[in-house]
Scaffold this motif. Structure first.
Motif: not given
Length: 229
Positions: A175-176, A181-189, A196-199, A207-212
């Motif tokens: 995850t990156e 800081a007050h409204a970050p976005t996370f991207v998970a693979t 790689e199977h999903g992002t 939340e990002a990991e679940k979306a991946a």
């Protein structure tokens, strides 16, 4: 005042309530709550696992794992936070406030984790005292809510698919973080055996990991008809 907020060390409680965005605007404040959040997350995961293990002697590992995920997911922890009154006590920066921070499930759940971590420390790192107060929260969640949420946990469903293929290596999530800081976005693979199977993206790491995982499951549905049903 809720008993979770009855602290001997008031400074420790204040740190648990202090978001990074507040410290950015008030440098003299000191440390924000992310280290306490890390500790509280670990405590909640352990105690929820213990709680479910003792409560459901007939359930297997997969079912217990799904229920644990449902019991400590962002939505449920945010509800606990509101019950305690954290939605009016969090120390947020102006940007976080303008973005609806006091109603933000991510900030609420993270602050609840931090307060649990701080409560544990304030009570001499006595896990029994943390166990007692956390059990009250878990007992308050209706069984049908836990079952409903546990049936849709994407990370567990993807792990079950991996296991069904005889793969012993569990999925790995990388995850990156991006954005302010007050409204970050996370991207998970998510990777399995280095492939790689999903992002996915989300307002926090979970939340990002679940979306991946959901992305991986959707791809598998298209490739292998019915295997993820």
């Amino acid at each position: 005042m809720h008993k979770l907020l009855e602290f001997d060390d008031k400074k420790l409680l204040r740190r648990a309530l202090t978001h990074r965005s507040y410290v950015n605007e008030h440098p003299g404040e000191g440390e924000h709550n992310e280290r306490l959040e890390f500790l509280g997350d670990a405590i909640l995961n352990f105690l929820s696992g213990e709680y479910l293990y003792e409560k459901h002697g007939e359930k297997g590992e997969d079912e217990l794992t799904r229920r644990r995920s449902a019991l400590v997911d962002e939505k449920q922890l945010a509800k606990f936070a509101i019950e305690v009154g954290l939605n009016s006590r969090m120390l947020l920066g102006q940007g976080a406030k303008l973005d609806g921070g006091y109603q933000n499930p991510n900030l609420l759940s993270s602050t609840f984790e931090a307060v649990i971590g701080a409560y544990y420390l304030d009570n001499g790192s006595d896990i029994e005292k943390a166990r007692k107060i956390v059990k009250d929260f878990f007992d308050s969640v209706p069984e049908n809510i836990v079952v409903s949420r546990s049936n849709v946990d994407s990370k567990n469903r993807f792990q079950e698919w991996v296991q069904s293929k005889g793969i012993t290596t569990p999925p790995i999530y990388k995850t990156e973080q991006d954005g302010p800081a007050h409204a970050p976005t996370f991207v998970a693979t998510v990777f399995v055996d280095g492939i790689e199977h999903g992002t996915g993206t989300g307002r926090n790491k979970k939340e990002a990991e679940k979306a991946a995982a959901e992305d991986a499951l959707a791809k598998l549905n298209r490739t292998y008809a019915g295997v993820t049903e």
